[in-house]
Design a protein around this motif. Structure first.
Motif, short mmCIF file in Angstrom:
data_model
loop_
_atom_site.label_atom_id
_atom_site.label_comp_id
_atom_site.label_asym_id
_atom_site.label_seq_id
_atom_site.Cartn_x
_atom_site.Cartn_y
_atom_site.Cartn_z
N LEU A 70 -70.28 23.57 -10.41
CA LEU A 70 -69.33 24.42 -9.69
C LEU A 70 -69.74 24.47 -8.22
O LEU A 70 -70.90 24.75 -7.90
N ALA A 71 -68.78 24.24 -7.33
CA ALA A 71 -69.03 24.33 -5.89
C ALA A 71 -68.32 25.56 -5.34
O ALA A 71 -67.11 25.73 -5.53
N LEU A 72 -69.06 26.41 -4.67
CA LEU A 72 -68.52 27.61 -4.04
C LEU A 72 -68.69 27.46 -2.53
O LEU A 72 -69.79 27.16 -2.06
N TYR A 73 -67.62 27.69 -1.76
CA TYR A 73 -67.64 27.42 -0.33
C TYR A 73 -67.67 28.72 0.49
O TYR A 73 -67.19 29.76 0.04
N PHE A 74 -68.23 28.61 1.71
CA PHE A 74 -68.47 29.78 2.55
C PHE A 74 -67.90 29.56 3.95
O PHE A 74 -67.79 28.43 4.43
N ASP A 75 -67.56 30.68 4.61
CA ASP A 75 -67.14 30.62 6.00
C ASP A 75 -68.34 30.29 6.88
O ASP A 75 -69.50 30.45 6.47
N LYS A 113 -71.70 32.49 7.31
CA LYS A 113 -71.55 33.63 6.41
C LYS A 113 -72.18 33.33 5.05
O LYS A 113 -72.33 32.18 4.66
N ALA A 114 -72.54 34.41 4.35
CA ALA A 114 -73.11 34.26 3.01
C ALA A 114 -72.34 35.09 1.98
O ALA A 114 -72.73 35.12 0.81
N ASP A 115 -71.25 35.74 2.41
CA ASP A 115 -70.46 36.55 1.48
C ASP A 115 -69.53 35.66 0.68
O ASP A 115 -68.93 34.72 1.21
N LEU A 116 -69.37 35.97 -0.61
CA LEU A 116 -68.47 35.21 -1.47
C LEU A 116 -67.03 35.65 -1.23
O LEU A 116 -66.74 36.85 -1.21
N SER A 117 -66.16 34.70 -1.07
CA SER A 117 -64.74 35.01 -0.94
C SER A 117 -64.20 35.45 -2.30
O SER A 117 -64.85 35.29 -3.34
N GLU A 118 -63.01 36.00 -2.29
CA GLU A 118 -62.39 36.41 -3.54
C GLU A 118 -62.20 35.23 -4.48
O GLU A 118 -62.44 35.32 -5.69
N LYS A 119 -61.80 34.09 -3.92
CA LYS A 119 -61.63 32.89 -4.74
C LYS A 119 -62.95 32.44 -5.34
O LYS A 119 -63.03 32.04 -6.50
N ALA A 120 -64.02 32.49 -4.54
CA ALA A 120 -65.33 32.08 -5.04
C ALA A 120 -65.78 32.98 -6.19
O ALA A 120 -66.34 32.51 -7.19
N GLN A 121 -65.52 34.28 -6.07
CA GLN A 121 -65.87 35.20 -7.15
C GLN A 121 -65.07 34.90 -8.42
O GLN A 121 -65.61 34.94 -9.53
N GLN A 122 -63.81 34.58 -8.25
CA GLN A 122 -62.97 34.23 -9.41
C GLN A 122 -63.45 32.94 -10.06
O GLN A 122 -63.53 32.84 -11.29
N ALA A 147 -66.66 33.64 -12.00
CA ALA A 147 -66.39 34.35 -13.26
C ALA A 147 -65.80 33.40 -14.30
O ALA A 147 -66.15 33.45 -15.49
N ALA A 148 -64.90 32.50 -13.86
CA ALA A 148 -64.30 31.53 -14.78
C ALA A 148 -65.36 30.56 -15.31
O ALA A 148 -65.33 30.17 -16.48
N PHE A 149 -66.31 30.18 -14.46
CA PHE A 149 -67.38 29.28 -14.87
C PHE A 149 -68.25 29.91 -15.95
O PHE A 149 -68.59 29.28 -16.95
N VAL A 150 -68.61 31.18 -15.75
CA VAL A 150 -69.44 31.88 -16.75
C VAL A 150 -68.66 32.06 -18.05
O VAL A 150 -69.21 31.88 -19.15
N ALA A 151 -67.36 32.41 -17.96
CA ALA A 151 -66.56 32.60 -19.15
C ALA A 151 -66.40 31.30 -19.94
O ALA A 151 -66.34 31.30 -21.17
N ALA A 152 -66.35 30.17 -19.22
CA ALA A 152 -66.18 28.87 -19.89
C ALA A 152 -67.48 28.35 -20.48
O ALA A 152 -67.47 27.42 -21.29
N ASN A 153 -68.59 28.97 -20.11
CA ASN A 153 -69.90 28.55 -20.63
C ASN A 153 -70.66 29.77 -21.11
O ASN A 153 -71.67 30.18 -20.50
N ASN A 209 -74.40 37.70 -8.16
CA ASN A 209 -73.10 37.78 -8.83
C ASN A 209 -73.19 37.28 -10.26
O ASN A 209 -72.55 37.82 -11.17
N LEU A 210 -73.99 36.24 -10.49
CA LEU A 210 -74.19 35.72 -11.84
C LEU A 210 -74.86 36.76 -12.74
O LEU A 210 -74.49 36.94 -13.89
N VAL A 211 -75.85 37.45 -12.19
CA VAL A 211 -76.52 38.51 -12.95
C VAL A 211 -75.54 39.62 -13.29
O VAL A 211 -75.53 40.15 -14.41
#
Length: 262
Positions: free
Chosen positions: A155-160, A163-172, A175-181, A217-219
């Protein structure tokens, strides 16, 4: 004179300690990458070497070389290069290395080339033959350590920028990655990266901060902290090269990958 002798002895003792610790680490560690194989025409003429007889080394020593190392760190492992290459400005270092084969006093002669990026960080290596590379990087059929073998697409999560804050899309996406695994037995590798803008030290820290934010966020999503392997790679290993990687959005990322044991 006594002071210089004592300093010399201290230097040798310190060097011996580094060598011993490095060998112990190499015996337990998986290689992080596999160097290239280059034709002999890519290597300089051995007749021009400062050490034509080559250097005898334990196989574990060159195995510790990894992308991102500085020239001083490589020098601490292998010593100075063998073809008059200097510390500053040189983009390639060449070595002649000898490895015992295990059959009496027989040994094989290998050529190793280290390649440096514009920041004088190690970006690649090449051996002169498949046999030489295989001697240093044996096939891991019988190893029982955790290896980064992906069980699902990373899974690749991208940042501004900066910045080190997760965007709303990155958080979604996370969450989908954890739910799928599902499950708590997965070991996850979380590696942060930056683009090429800014000093190396700053980028190294920023990449680690990004990886740490994703890990938190994973925790929060139920992944045990003990299952996370967190690291930052700065601007090394860019997803896209071009314009020296400056402000390239695809390089400002955190990669999350599932690892499995043998």
């Amino acid at each position: 004179m006594p002071d210089s002798v004592s300093h010399s002895k201290l230097g040798w003792c310190f060097g011996g300690l580094i060598l011993a610790l490095s060998m112990l680490q190499a015996q337990a560690a998986e290689p992080v990458f596999l160097p290239d194989i280059a034709p002999l025409s890519d290597f300089p003429d051995p007749a021009h070497a400062t050490r034509r007889e080559g250097l005898f080394l334990p196989l574990e020593m060159p195995r510790l070389l990894t992308p991102g190392m500085t020239k001083r760190q490589a020098d601490a492992l292998l010593g100075v290069p063998h073809f008059h290459e200097g510390l500053f400005g040189e983009r390639r270092w060449d070595y002649i290395l000898n490895f015992y084969t295990g059959s009496g006093t027989a040994y094989q002669i290998c050529r190793l080339q280290l390649r440096w990026d514009r920041h004088m960080r190690l970006e690649g290596m090449a051996w002169s033959s498949e046999e030489c590379r295989a001697a240093v990087y044996p096939m891991p059929e019988k190893r029982d350590v955790v290896a980064p073998v992906s069980q699902a697409p990373p899974l690749a999560l991208y940042f501004d920028f900066d910045k080190a804050d997760l965007s709303e899309k990155a958080q979604q996406d996370l969450a989908a990655f954890v739910a799928a695994n599902p499950g708590t037995d997965h070991k996850l590798s979380v590696i942060g990266y930056t683009d090429g803008a800014g000093p190396d030290a700053y980028n190294d820290r920023l990449s680690l901060v990004r990886a740490d934010r994703v890990s938190k966020n994973l925790v929060a999503l139920g992944v045990p902290l003990s299952n996370l392997q967190i690291s930052g790679a700065g601007e090394r290993s860019p997803a896209r090269r071009g314009e020296d990687g400056m402000r390239e959005p695809l390089n400002r990322r955190v990669m999350v990958m599932i690892m499995s044991g043998a």
